[in-house]
Design an enzyme around this catalytic site. Structure first.
Site, PDB file in Angstrom:
ATOM      1  N   ASP A  98       0.838  -1.065   0.096  1.00 11.74           N
ATOM      2  CA  ASP A  98      -0.039  -0.011   0.182  1.00 11.74           C
ATOM      3  C   ASP A  98       0.815   1.186  -0.012  1.00 11.74           C
ATOM      4  OD1 ASP A  98      -2.453   1.583   0.364  1.00 11.74           O
ATOM      5  OD2 ASP A  98      -3.141   0.029   1.346  1.00 11.74           O
ATOM      6  N   ASP A 201      -2.954   4.774  -2.572  1.00 14.44           N
ATOM      7  CA  ASP A 201      -3.817   5.090  -1.731  1.00 14.44           C
ATOM      8  C   ASP A 201      -4.267   6.725  -2.105  1.00 14.44           C
ATOM      9  OD1 ASP A 201      -5.331   4.924   1.252  1.00 14.44           O
ATOM     10  OD2 ASP A 201      -4.233   6.672   1.192  1.00 14.44           O
ATOM     11  N   GLU A 260      -6.211   4.005  -5.870  1.00 14.36           N
ATOM     12  CA  GLU A 260      -7.502   4.131  -5.208  1.00 14.36           C
ATOM     13  C   GLU A 260      -8.046   5.481  -5.839  1.00 14.36           C
ATOM     14  OE1 GLU A 260      -9.563   4.642  -1.062  1.00 14.36           O
ATOM     15  OE2 GLU A 260      -7.857   5.474  -1.114  1.00 14.36           O
ATOM     16  N   HIS A 332     -11.389  -2.846   3.205  1.00 17.11           N
ATOM     17  CA  HIS A 332     -11.192  -2.377   4.590  1.00 17.11           C
ATOM     18  C   HIS A 332     -11.975  -1.130   4.816  1.00 17.11           C
ATOM     19  CE1 HIS A 332      -8.342   0.126   2.541  1.00 17.11           C
ATOM     20  NE2 HIS A 332      -8.421   0.883   3.613  1.00 17.11           N
ATOM     21  N   ASP A 333     -12.292  -0.275   4.010  1.00 19.73           N
ATOM     22  CA  ASP A 333     -13.242   0.971   4.083  1.00 19.73           C
ATOM     23  C   ASP A 333     -14.751   0.656   3.940  1.00 19.73           C
ATOM     24  OD1 ASP A 333     -10.828   2.470   4.387  1.00 19.73           O
ATOM     25  OD2 ASP A 333     -10.772   2.763   2.380  1.00 19.73           O
TER      26      ASP A 333
HETATM   27  C1  GLC Z   1      -7.762   5.612   1.855  1.00 19.27           C
HETATM   28  C2  GLC Z   1      -7.627   4.258   2.494  1.00 19.27           C
HETATM   29  C3  GLC Z   1      -8.317   4.384   4.016  1.00 19.27           C
HETATM   30  C4  GLC Z   1      -7.856   5.796   4.544  1.00 19.27           C
HETATM   31  C5  GLC Z   1      -7.479   6.955   3.367  1.00 19.27           C
HETATM   32  C6  GLC Z   1      -6.424   7.888   4.024  1.00 19.27           C
HETATM   33  O1  GLC Z   1      -9.211   5.798   1.300  1.00 19.27           O
HETATM   34  O2  GLC Z   1      -8.369   3.301   2.036  1.00 19.27           O
HETATM   35  O3  GLC Z   1      -8.405   3.463   4.732  1.00 19.27           O
HETATM   36  O4  GLC Z   1      -8.400   6.237   5.778  1.00 19.27           O
HETATM   37  O5  GLC Z   1      -7.227   6.647   2.352  1.00 19.27           O
HETATM   38  O6  GLC Z   1      -5.228   7.484   3.862  1.00 19.27           O
END
Ligand code: GLC
Ligand code: CA
Length: 556
Positions: A98, A201, A260, A332-333
């Site tokens: 990540d 991310d 992401e 995980h979100d």
């Molecule tokens: C992304 C991650 C999340 C995190 C955010 C800030 O959305 O998936 O879990 O809180 O970024 O890094």
């Protein structure tokens, strides 16, 4: 679209804190993951995405990184990491890390120096901006609530920018020194450590308007506007930054990357994930973005299967001629999809299998989130004190401030909270589900005696065994060409809660039908059922599926 080596792969996301603990401290760790690699291999996994394990104060469970080149002691050591990577490669699998580089932790030495000297060279790596008479420079709202601006201690009119928590200061990507640092760090992981790529991310957030003009207030109604809206507005600027990053790191190395990337639009999509895009792939978040049109948990009731179906098929169409998306129903979100999208009476193994069929046959690289393959449902949080995610607490307060009772707020936050997917992986029927010998850092799912890997491995009719069959089908050389590259053609079964589509290649057509409604559904079809769950029949030119049933049919 060019064919790529990774197009036919199956990916799996591990949330290290909650996967497997090896030393009894109640927190999952690297040694724990290594001990479960055979399980993943047997499931049919090719690619593992590891959520962050770097040194972190853990304000956002590792998405706040204080040292990008070391492993946090709660997860183990760099030797443990090397062991894990060796184990992954020895089994013919690959590992992506990540990469969290929109921001770091406020405990990162670079930020500490910047904060101590906001006019110094380190501060140029962040955004230190003068306010308006002591008020923040603009009205943007952080993803986690409150202003994106935090006052610099000891200064009356100076702020630093954080799109997420105030302990996650945003990097300034216009700063060359910052970009050089990030590239060097990435190449170290790729070249020295030998990882296979990155999940990147919150990456669209790197494009910012340095004038900080703010935006008109949104539906929350307090004069602020979500930072997400600014990110969407700036989307077309991101490729300039990100192609430079690509060309200096993973691009020439041929490593796999999945972004992401929220806030995309059809114009920018080719630059983000086309043949010459910034990333190999991006997650299709069409469903999630539809949910986030609401300004908070308080305003968002439970969605249904029709909602999931519409968003998912829209996402398939969006990427059809542009790129190869990464598809998800959980991460995980996200809450557990079986409970979140399905009717109450499908909230169990049958519904989970039906959803699995609809999901696993989509065009894209499927990312299975730990526990999804068991059909994990919603964890029953008994009390607000059982939450761990920082967002759960702010959203709980927001619910109360909108007039909900405590019981209503608990129920609403339980429905949406990111903690839903973060409860421990369920390995067996022991007191702590085989996750730890100690006390888990977050509560266990209530059904761990009956819902676990051990039980499902022994039961050929389980959700887990069904996932194995779906994975095997996707990889079967007889069908893989069509299931990997075939187009997705949405079908209308005159029933909003029934998901039906055809995957079509030059040589084959494969029909997928998953009935999430409470009535039987029927479609004209002729051919051979390749895989099914629940009551389905293929006769007299029609496929019928009972509620909760699904079938994958090779059309003749
Ligand atoms: C992304 C991650 C999340 C995190 C955010 C800030 O959305 O998936 O879990 O809180 O970024 O890094
Ligand atoms: Ca541990």
């Amino acid at each position: 679209m060019k064919k790529q080596w990774w197009h036919g792969k199956i990916a799996y996301q591990i949330y290290p804190r909650s996967f497997q603990d090896s030393n009894g401290d109640g927190i999952g760790d690297l040694k724990g993951i290594t001990s479960r690699l055979d399980y993943l291999k047997a499931l049919g996994i090719d690619l593992i995405w590891l959520s962050p394990v770097y040194v972190s104060p853990g304000v956002d469970n590792g998405y706040d990184i204080a040292d990008y080149r070391n492993i946090d002691p709660k997860f183990g050591t760099m030797e443990d990491f090397d062991e894990l990577l060796k184990g992954v490669h020895a089994r013919g699998m690959q590992l992506i890390m990540d990469l969290v580089v929109n921001h770091c932790s406020s405990q990162h030495p670079l930020f500490k120096k910047a904060l101590a000297d906001p006019e110094g060279p380190e501060a140029a790596c962040f955004y230190f901006v003068k306010g308006k008479n002591g008020l923040p420079p603009d009205n943007l709202r952080s993803y986690f609530g409150g202003s994106v601006w935090e006052k610099v201690p000891g200064r009356d009119n100076l702020f630093y920018l954080h799109y997420f928590a105030k302990e996650q200061p945003d990097f300034n990507w216009n700063c060359k020194a910052l970009r050089d640092r990030v590239c060097a760090m990435m190449n170290w992981w790729l070249d020295e450590k030998g990882i296979d790529g990155f999940r990147i991310d919150a990456i669209m957030n790197v494009a910012k308007d340095p004038a900080f003009p703010g935006l008109p207030p949104d539906a929350l109604g307090d004069g602020t506007c979500s930072a997400a809206a600014m990110t969407a507005k700036m989307a077309c600027k991101a490729p300039l930054i990100l192609k430079d990053l690509r060309d200096r790191t993973y691009g020439p190395r041929g490593a796999f990357t999945v972004g992401e990337a929220f806030g995309l639009n059809p114009q920018v999509l080719p630059d983000i994930c086309g043949d010459d895009g910034c990333f190999s792939s991006v997650f299709d978040f069409t469903v999630r973005e539809n949910l986030e049109k609401k300004p908070g948990y308080y305003a968002c009731e439970k969605p249904d299967a029709a909602f999931w179906r519409r968003g998912t098929l829209k996402g398939q169409a969006l990427y059809a001629d542009v790129g190869f998306p990464a598809v998800i129903t959980e991460n995980h979100d996200e809450p557990r999809a079986v409970s979140f999208y399905l009717r109450k009476d499908l909230e169990g193994p049958q519904g989970a299998k039906c959803l699995a069929a609809a999901f696993m046959m989509l065009r894209g690289i499927p990312f299975i989130y730990q526990g999804q393959e068991l059909g994990m449902t919603k964890t029953e949080f008994a009390d607000q004190s059982e939450f761990r995610d920082l967002v759960a607490f702010t959203e709980y307060e927001k619910c109360l401030s909108r007039g909900m009772t405590k019981a209503q707020a608990l129920e609403r936050v339980s429905l949406h909270t990111r903690d839903q997917s973060r409860t421990p992986m369920l390995w067996d029927d022991s007191d702590t589900a085989g996750f730890t010998t100690g006390t888990p850092w977050i509560r266990l799912h209530q059904d761990h005696r009956t819902l676990n890997v051990k039980k499902e491995l022994a039961d050929p009719g389980s959700v887990l065994c069904f996932y194995k069959k779906l994975i095997a089908l996707r990889k079967d050389p007889q069908y893989s060409e069509c299931l990997t590259w075939g187009r997705t053609l949405a079908l209308d079964c005159k029933n909003e809660a029934c998901m039906a589509y055809v995957r079509q290649s030059a040589k084959q057509r494969i029909l997928v039908c998953a009935n999430f409604s409470d009535k039987p559904c029927a479609l004209a079809a002729q051919g051979e059922i390749l895989l099914k769950t629940g009551e389905t029949a293929l006769e007299n030119g029609a496929l019928t599926a009972a509620p909760g049933a699904a079938a994958v049919v090779l059309l003749s």
